[in-house]
Design an enzyme around this catalytic site. Structure first.
Site, short mmCIF file in Angstrom:
data_model
loop_
_atom_site.label_atom_id
_atom_site.label_comp_id
_atom_site.label_asym_id
_atom_site.label_seq_id
_atom_site.Cartn_x
_atom_site.Cartn_y
_atom_site.Cartn_z
N ARG A 29 0.83 -1.21 0.00
CA ARG A 29 0.00 0.00 0.00
C ARG A 29 0.86 1.26 0.00
O ARG A 29 0.48 2.28 -0.57
CB ARG A 29 -0.97 0.00 1.18
CG ARG A 29 -1.99 1.12 1.13
CD ARG A 29 -3.06 0.99 2.20
NE ARG A 29 -4.14 0.10 1.83
CZ ARG A 29 -5.30 0.49 1.32
NH1 ARG A 29 -5.53 1.77 1.07
NH2 ARG A 29 -6.24 -0.39 1.04
N GLU B 21 -9.46 6.30 7.59
CA GLU B 21 -8.02 6.52 7.46
C GLU B 21 -7.61 7.79 6.72
O GLU B 21 -6.65 8.45 7.14
CB GLU B 21 -7.40 5.30 6.74
CG GLU B 21 -7.46 4.03 7.55
CD GLU B 21 -7.06 2.82 6.74
OE1 GLU B 21 -6.11 2.13 7.13
OE2 GLU B 21 -7.69 2.57 5.69
#
Length: 806
Positions: A319, A729
């Site tokens: 990621r 997030e």
């Protein structure tokens, strides 16, 4: 608009409302895992036997002295495990190790009638160790080529040609800190065995199904013999996605062997020294710009500090690579990822899951290079945004949808924050104040929403309607304070067309909804909300048919709004409670299992190409800071944020998430300076910041004096539940603007147009050294570092020491 996104008449979603447990939280009546101990009879307490060396082979483990301690019932060791002695999904985390891999590693657990008895018993256990060489820092691991796990490579375009076409090329390196989750509730589990020898575990876990799986394989059982429940968590932030499994397994093993309930709860010091953190990273990079400051090429190597085992380090690193572009189009790129194996706790998921680390690298590069290019940092960023109408894709090949929102939120922040006017005021202030400087910086974010592993993008739900018209919903997501349960209640009430007070939510349990994914990756509301909606729609279709038979109409003409069923073009109506009762007597099924899988995802981890994300969330923020030139101390004067959450399911919850995420990000970037003893003395490998007294967390004093959060309007997300977007997030990364403002304020102490290097976290000490560098000329116009950035203690800070331009 898709069926999933469309909102019905008078929806409950979109209505601002407090957290469903808010009253319980503030009155102290909300129950957490460890609160259940006092409601459970004959509980044994577990205490870890920690070895305070960073690495060594166990040559002797004597438990006899512990058993002689009054109140000690049993000592758990590897010999007691009937199944697999491992607490990780990669099978590289022995629950009872024969080799100590980090300072504070637990090698056995003592069970006592009281916690004090268990503690004294743990102190009495004798461990003999053959000490082995250890690697503590990232630099040590890189030098020793100590790596584990996959080494992905992401490429796009022609990197060599990109650099050849660049008018300016800069190189540098950057190392930045890990971060402690510091949730209010430490790791906790309570296990007992029922009369049928079934194992029941109460766990503070973000991933009950995986906790169930680990407990089952440690005990040598099938998953249907283990039930895991999570009432709620006092914070998780990713730290309870993988790490709770071993603690739950210890409690379950103890319960299985003794026949009594067993409690595991770490105290704060144990939690800090035994559980993983956000991965610290090291980046080596080279970047090329054309004459106008547009990025032509990027070549970078990102090294994550994985700690002693893999845990989630591979997807975290993946990621990070997928987010190194942030909001910027990079036509030619080669980015390598690798995971360092060090003798520290196994680092794990943390809000953003590698995305913040990848994005920080690029934001740091642009902040450092802007003065060298003679550009304002905000202008440099804006010039490199993804643009609508050009069909631009990320370096891993996913088309960037809604790129116009990047510029839209950016411009809205400029407008609502009166940025141009304040920049003029700041320039005047700085000219009049030689020892105090202010600065305003803007940064944006583009964050992909979905799990990296495609299989995780699924969810289930179970919705029950009782004869009296009340509704109980079960879903696979867990509540850690983020408001997921609140949103699920709103989704259910909206879909069924009933008032919110008729809906209750049951605790998350593996025997109600199986094979669930972790509540992580900001996907909790997307996945579980769609599953709840699916179950409720099945029920609504059945009830519409019943209502049609009572109202004398077609089922397609029935509408249920605010608890009343009506038909189009008629005054006839049927109350919800009567409708449900009628359905029961007609033997209509009043329960439904819902399911959802995210469509359109595909990902090839080997080639590092595909479309791993359902959509992107966007945001922009501006921060104004004031810095003291004598000490480096600073304050955040004002923050303005515009954030894209689609059409919000619950605006009050979402604004709170934006605020909380931003502050947590600012903590990581400016305050939370995690230190380890890397010396060769007897305490090598010890975490030095193992309490709130030495690890500085954001508090009210670090909050912006003025804090403005706006949710982007008219932002429906097609193909997501009721047009919403994830919120958990992405806001954390909005805090980049605080660090960049501190960099610009430090640079303001030097000659006009110089740049400075700045550590992460940018503590007052780090800001002071950046100010000193600026006063000495900073990074010169040719790109050479004027100073090496050596700190007062003689140690080289964890940021780059050189930046060269061609």
């Amino acid at each position: 608009m898709s069926h999933l996104s469309e909102r019905p008449e008078k929806p409950v979603v979109g209505v601002p409302m407090p957290h469903e447990s808010a009253v319980l939280h503030v009155t102290g009546t909300a129950l957490y895992t460890d609160d259940l101990v006092h409601r459970t009879k004959d509980v044994l307490h577990a205490y870890p036997v920690q070895v305070m060396k960073p690495r060594g082979r166990i040559t002797g483990l004597r438990t006899g002295p512990a058993l002689a301690v009054p109140g000690v019932v049993r000592v758990l060791t590897a010999a007691d495990v009937p199944g697999v002695n491992d607490a990780g999904m990669k099978h590289d985390e022995p629950l009872f190790p024969d080799e100590v891999m980090f300072h504070g590693h637990a090698v056995a657990w003592v069970l006592g009638e009281t916690l004090e008895a268990a503690r004294l018993g743990a102190e009495a256990v004798e461990v003999e160790l053959d000490e082995l060489p250890s690697l503590i820092t990232l630099r040590e691991a890189i030098a020793a080529e100590s790596f584990h796990g996959a080494r992905p490579v992401m490429t796009t375009g022609d990197v060599d040609a990109g650099f050849a076409d660049s008018a300016h090329v800069f190189t540098g390196e950057f190392q930045f800190s890990d971060q402690e989750h510091f949730y209010l509730e430490t790791h906790a589990a309570l296990a007992y065995i029922d009369e049928a020898e079934q194992v029941f575990v109460q766990s503070s876990t973000q991933h009950p199904s995986e906790t169930q799986e680990i407990v089952a394989h440690v005990l040598g059982l099938h998953s249907h013999e283990v039930t895991v429940q999570c009432l709620r968590m006092g914070g998780g932030f990713g730290g309870k996605e993988m790490q709770p499994h071993g603690f739950a397994a210890v409690a379950a093993l103890g319960a299985k062997l003794t026949g009594r309930p067993v409690r595991v709860r770490l105290n704060r010091t144990q939690d800090l020294t035994m559980s993983g953190k956000r991965h610290g990273f090291h980046a080596q990079w080279r970047i090329g710009f054309d004459a106008d400051g547009r990025i032509q090429a990027l070549d970078a190597t990102l090294t994550a500090d994985g700690g002693w085992s893999l845990d989630l380090s591979e997807p975290v690193t993946a990621r990070a690579l997928c987010h190194i572009d942030n909001t910027y189009w990079i036509p030619n790129a080669r980015v390598v990822g690798r995971i360092a194996k060090t003798n520290k706790v196994s680092n794990t998921a943390f809000r953003g899951f590698g995305g913040p680390q990848g994005m920080l690298v690029t934001e740091d590069i642009l902040g450092r290079c802007a003065p060298l290019l003679g550009l304002d940092p905000a202008e440099l960023r804006e010039r490199n945004f993804y643009r609508p109408g050009l069909g631009q894709s990320t370096p891993y090949g996913q088309l960037v949808t809604q790129p116009e929102r990047i510029s839209a939120v950016w411009q809205q922040v400029r407008d609502v924050g009166s940025v141009a006017d304040r920049e003029r005021e700041i320039a005047a202030f700085n000219a009049a104040h030689p020892n105090t400087k202010r600065a305003l910086a803007m940064t944006g974010i583009k964050f992909g929403i979905s799990f990296n592993l495609t299989a995780f993008n699924q969810a289930g739900a179970l919705v029950l309607i009782y004869k009296d018209g009340s509704v109980l919903i079960n879903h696979g997501g867990t509540e850690m304070g983020q408001g997921l349960h609140t949103k699920m209640l709103q989704v259910a009430a909206t879909t069924l067309g009933i008032p919110l007070h008729k809906v209750r939510l049951a605790p998350t349990r593996t025997d109600k909804v199986p094979n669930t994914s972790a509540t992580a990756a900001s996907s909790g509301a997307d996945l579980n909300g769609a599953a709840v909606k699916n179950a409720c729609e099945q029920l609504r279709v059945r009830l519409a048919q019943v209502a049609a038979s009572q109202l004398g109409s077609s089922a397609s003409d029935v509408r249920i709004v605010e608890g009343v069923a009506r038909t189009l073009g008629s005054d006839k109506e049927l109350a919800w409670d009567d409708l449900v009762r009628t359905a029961y007597f007609q033997r209509v099924q009043l329960s439904a299992a819902g399911f959802y899988r995210t469509e359109g995802l595909h990902w090839d981890a080997k080639t590092f190409r595909g479309s791993p994300f359902k959509y992107f969330s966007y945001g922009a923020a501006a921060a104004e800071v004031e810095v003291d030139g004598f000490t480096g101390a600073y304050r955040i004067r004002r923050v303005d944020i515009v954030h894209d959450v689609g059409d919000s399911l619950s605006p009050l919850i979402d604004i709170g998430q934006v605020e909380g995420g931003f502050v947590q990000g600012a903590g990581w970037l400016t305050l939370e300076d995690m230190r380890w003893d890397a010396g060769e003395g007897p305490h090598r490998g010890r975490l030095l910041t193992q309490a709130a007294s030495t690890y500085k967390l954001p508090s009210f004093s670090e909050m912006p004096e003025e804090f403005n959060v706006t949710l982007m309007a008219n932002a429906t997300e097609e193909g997501a539940v009721y047009g919403s977007k994830a919120v958990g997030e992405p806001p954390l990364m909005l805090a980049f603007c605080v660090r960049e403002a501190l960099r610009q304020a430090a640079a303001a102490f030097g000659p006009s147009g110089v740049g400075v290097d700045l550590a992460a976290p940018a503590t007052p000490e780090a800001v002071y050294w950046a100010i000193e560098a600026a006063r000495r000329g900073g990074i010169a116009a040719n790109g050479s570092a004027a100073v090496d950035g050596t700190a007062a203690n003689g140690q080289v800070p964890t940021h780059a020491r050189a930046l060269s331009g061609v």
